[in-house]
Design a protein around this motif. Sequence first.
Motif, PDB file in Angstrom:
ATOM      1  N   ASP A   1      19.682  63.962  38.928  1.00  0.00           N
ATOM      2  CA  ASP A   1      19.470  65.584  38.876  1.00  0.00           C
ATOM      3  C   ASP A   1      20.890  65.883  37.927  1.00  0.00           C
ATOM      4  N   GLY A   2      21.717  64.607  37.685  1.00  0.00           N
ATOM      5  CA  GLY A   2      22.676  64.418  37.048  1.00  0.00           C
ATOM      6  C   GLY A   2      23.896  63.233  36.617  1.00  0.00           C
ATOM      7  N   LEU A   3      24.910  63.569  36.302  1.00  0.00           N
ATOM      8  CA  LEU A   3      25.971  62.562  36.804  1.00  0.00           C
ATOM      9  C   LEU A   3      27.203  62.581  37.087  1.00  0.00           C
ATOM     10  N   VAL A   4      27.597  61.229  37.786  1.00  0.00           N
ATOM     11  CA  VAL A   4      28.810  61.264  38.480  1.00  0.00           C
ATOM     12  C   VAL A   4      29.601  60.831  37.188  1.00  0.00           C
ATOM     13  N   ASP A   5      30.759  61.309  37.223  1.00  0.00           N
ATOM     14  CA  ASP A   5      31.525  61.074  36.314  1.00  0.00           C
ATOM     15  C   ASP A   5      32.734  60.729  37.038  1.00  0.00           C
ATOM     16  N   ASN A   6      32.834  59.273  36.468  1.00  0.00           N
ATOM     17  CA  ASN A   6      33.599  57.989  36.806  1.00  0.00           C
ATOM     18  C   ASN A   6      35.101  57.902  36.281  1.00  0.00           C
ATOM     19  N   PRO A   7      36.092  58.107  36.586  1.00  0.00           N
ATOM     20  CA  PRO A   7      36.659  57.702  35.949  1.00  0.00           C
ATOM     21  C   PRO A   7      37.307  55.797  36.010  1.00  0.00           C
ATOM     22  N   PRO A   8      37.291  55.134  34.452  1.00  0.00           N
ATOM     23  CA  PRO A   8      37.893  53.610  34.169  1.00  0.00           C
ATOM     24  C   PRO A   8      38.138  53.192  36.128  1.00  0.00           C
ATOM     25  N   GLY A   9      37.886  52.044  36.276  1.00  0.00           N
ATOM     26  CA  GLY A   9      38.327  51.076  37.162  1.00  0.00           C
ATOM     27  C   GLY A   9      38.092  51.838  38.832  1.00  0.00           C
ATOM     28  N   GLN A  10      37.481  52.882  38.620  1.00  0.00           N
ATOM     29  CA  GLN A  10      37.399  53.029  40.411  1.00  0.00           C
ATOM     30  C   GLN A  10      35.995  53.098  41.123  1.00  0.00           C
ATOM     31  N   LEU A  11      36.358  52.381  42.092  1.00  0.00           N
ATOM     32  CA  LEU A  11      35.318  52.257  43.065  1.00  0.00           C
ATOM     33  C   LEU A  11      34.945  53.188  43.691  1.00  0.00           C
ATOM     34  N   ILE A  12      33.909  53.064  44.540  1.00  0.00           N
ATOM     35  CA  ILE A  12      33.228  55.004  45.076  1.00  0.00           C
ATOM     36  C   ILE A  12      32.381  54.059  46.416  1.00  0.00           C
ATOM     37  N   GLN A  13      32.917  55.249  47.664  1.00  0.00           N
ATOM     38  CA  GLN A  13      32.616  54.466  49.249  1.00  0.00           C
ATOM     39  C   GLN A  13      31.799  55.430  49.555  1.00  0.00           C
ATOM     40  N   PRO A  14      30.914  55.286  50.443  1.00  0.00           N
ATOM     41  CA  PRO A  14      30.111  56.767  50.597  1.00  0.00           C
ATOM     42  C   PRO A  14      31.317  57.532  51.558  1.00  0.00           C
ATOM     43  N   GLY A  15      31.409  58.852  50.952  1.00  0.00           N
ATOM     44  CA  GLY A  15      32.296  59.360  51.385  1.00  0.00           C
ATOM     45  C   GLY A  15      33.413  60.770  50.700  1.00  0.00           C
ATOM     46  N   ASP A  16      33.271  59.372  49.600  1.00  0.00           N
ATOM     47  CA  ASP A  16      34.182  60.191  47.956  1.00  0.00           C
ATOM     48  C   ASP A  16      33.771  61.333  48.547  1.00  0.00           C
ATOM     49  N   GLU A  17      34.785  62.415  47.913  1.00  0.00           N
ATOM     50  CA  GLU A  17      34.244  63.284  46.880  1.00  0.00           C
ATOM     51  C   GLU A  17      34.532  62.292  45.705  1.00  0.00           C
ATOM     52  N   VAL A  18      33.354  62.879  44.403  1.00  0.00           N
ATOM     53  CA  VAL A  18      33.246  63.224  43.321  1.00  0.00           C
ATOM     54  C   VAL A  18      33.053  63.861  41.744  1.00  0.00           C
ATOM     55  N   ARG A  19      33.131  63.718  41.124  1.00  0.00           N
ATOM     56  CA  ARG A  19      32.456  65.329  39.916  1.00  0.00           C
ATOM     57  C   ARG A  19      30.810  64.360  39.474  1.00  0.00           C
ATOM     58  N   PHE A  20      30.650  65.725  39.521  1.00  0.00           N
ATOM     59  CA  PHE A  20      29.262  65.280  39.459  1.00  0.00           C
ATOM     60  C   PHE A  20      29.175  66.287  38.453  1.00  0.00           C
ATOM     61  N   ILE A  21      27.813  65.999  37.048  1.00  0.00           N
ATOM     62  CA  ILE A  21      27.881  67.397  36.385  1.00  0.00           C
ATOM     63  C   ILE A  21      26.228  67.133  36.063  1.00  0.00           C
ATOM     64  N   PRO A  22      25.947  68.417  36.606  1.00  0.00           N
ATOM     65  CA  PRO A  22      24.297  68.751  36.598  1.00  0.00           C
ATOM     66  C   PRO A  22      24.048  68.590  35.409  1.00  0.00           C
ATOM     67  N   PHE A  23      22.713  68.325  34.920  1.00  0.00           N
ATOM     68  CA  PHE A  23      22.190  67.812  33.554  1.00  0.00           C
ATOM     69  C   PHE A  23      21.688  69.345  33.393  1.00  0.00           C
ATOM     70  N   THR A  24      21.643  70.019  34.212  1.00  0.00           N
ATOM     71  CA  THR A  24      21.594  71.607  33.848  1.00  0.00           C
ATOM     72  C   THR A  24      22.266  72.460  32.505  1.00  0.00           C
ATOM     73  N   GLU A  25      23.834  71.024  32.887  1.00  0.00           N
ATOM     74  CA  GLU A  25      24.505  72.094  32.287  1.00  0.00           C
ATOM     75  C   GLU A  25      24.866  70.800  30.517  1.00  0.00           C
ATOM     76  N   LEU A  26      23.831  69.512  30.784  1.00  0.00           N
ATOM     77  CA  LEU A  26      24.157  68.811  29.243  1.00  0.00           C
ATOM     78  C   LEU A  26      22.656  69.215  29.176  1.00  0.00           C
ATOM     79  N   LEU A  27      21.387  69.171  29.432  1.00  0.00           N
ATOM     80  CA  LEU A  27      20.625  69.343  28.783  1.00  0.00           C
ATOM     81  C   LEU A  27      19.374  70.750  28.612  1.00  0.00           C
TER      82      LEU A  27
END
Length: 433
Positions: free
Chosen positions: A407-433
């Motif tokens: 449905d879209g992309l997680v915009d993950n900063p360099p060197g950033q680990l992600i764990q379940p429950g972490d808040e992330v930046r989400f860009i829907p494909f509807t904004e991009l395509l």
Amino acid sequence: MSNPTKKALKPLEQALTELLAQARPLAGSDSVNTLDADGRVLLKDAISPLQVPPQDNSAMDGYALRCADAAQPGALLPVTQRIPAGSVGQPLQPGTAARIFTGAPVPPGADAVVMQEDCQALPGPQGDPQADPPWGSVRVQQPPVLGQNIRRAGEDIRLGASVLAAGTRLTPAALGLAASIGLAQLPVARRPRVALFSTGDELVMPGQIAPEQMPPGAIYNSNRFFLRALLQRLGCEVSDLGLVPDRLEATVSALRQAASGHDLIVTSGGVSVGEEDHVKPAVQSLGRLDLWAIAIKPGKPFAYGRVWAEGQAGQAQQPAGGAHFIGLPGNPVSSLITFALLVRPFVLRLQGVADVAPRCIKARAAFAWGKVDQRREFLRVKLNAQGELELFRNQSSGVLTSTVWGDGLVDNPPGQLIQPGDEVRFIPFTELL
């Protein structure tokens, strides 16, 4: 030890800033029928020559009355007129009500509309079925509030207001808004003229060779299909030049042809520095080229330059007849994502759109990501039933399936680990395509 000759990776924000600095709005305009303006970019502010609504009107089917005449529950009022939408009633006399329908002008003297569900209609004034006029009476169950269910004149649009700003990319709702103030034609930016071609001797077109007959090393050219569709969605007139052989003279010829009569040339593949990557010397022979290694994954190789049909190599200024050049990587996911992040805003800016940044939202990850990378990563994800993001199993730059599944992309900063429950930046494909 680091290699001092290795070119530093360019941050995405810097690359986008430098790219957009080259995207001056194109000269020229079109006047199009409002019915045909979906997706076009408005060139001038749309100023309303009237107010909307033009007069106070009813928001409900019901009864227009004076609040003072129905101050007590169960007030009984004779109905002296009937006002459907498109009709104009007479001034309302004290102690009476008017049957009114949604959108009809509220008669002078009325200060509220009571919906019909809160009323009891009775035949004839005071219950007399033989009375004339035949609209009867109405019992108002609850006292109304001043202004109830009345849409005030001009509450949506004021006379002389700018309802759509120049640089707006028109949506179906925007077309309806333009129509609501009587605009049958709209001035819009002209469509960018874009030449598109792919490079790579390994590429074949669907239908050219059957899947079971594909020779070793050959692949179908998927990039051509999504790049052409994306450009057309952005309002471009696309000249599809097809596949160009991996030969310098063929690449130069294609670029020379594309530079004549086009605003932008977009290619996929051939922007690296291998022996079979001929785009760089071809562009340089006809103009100038900047090769950028952008700090994103997938992506990284990206090229921007200028091409002139007569081969004015190294020109710093922009002579007439030149075209912008953008070279995308060959891997399909890399090509699609670099298009979304860089080409899309560039093309919109050519048409005069000011705000070209996609909107991001905060979301919770339902996955773990432990692969630390020095580049900014764009992970393909999907929203689950709980509103959390699930990760596609294979994030390779060649796995186009991830972009259809997601449905879209997680915009993950360099060197950033992600764990379940972490808040992330989400860009829907509807904004991009």
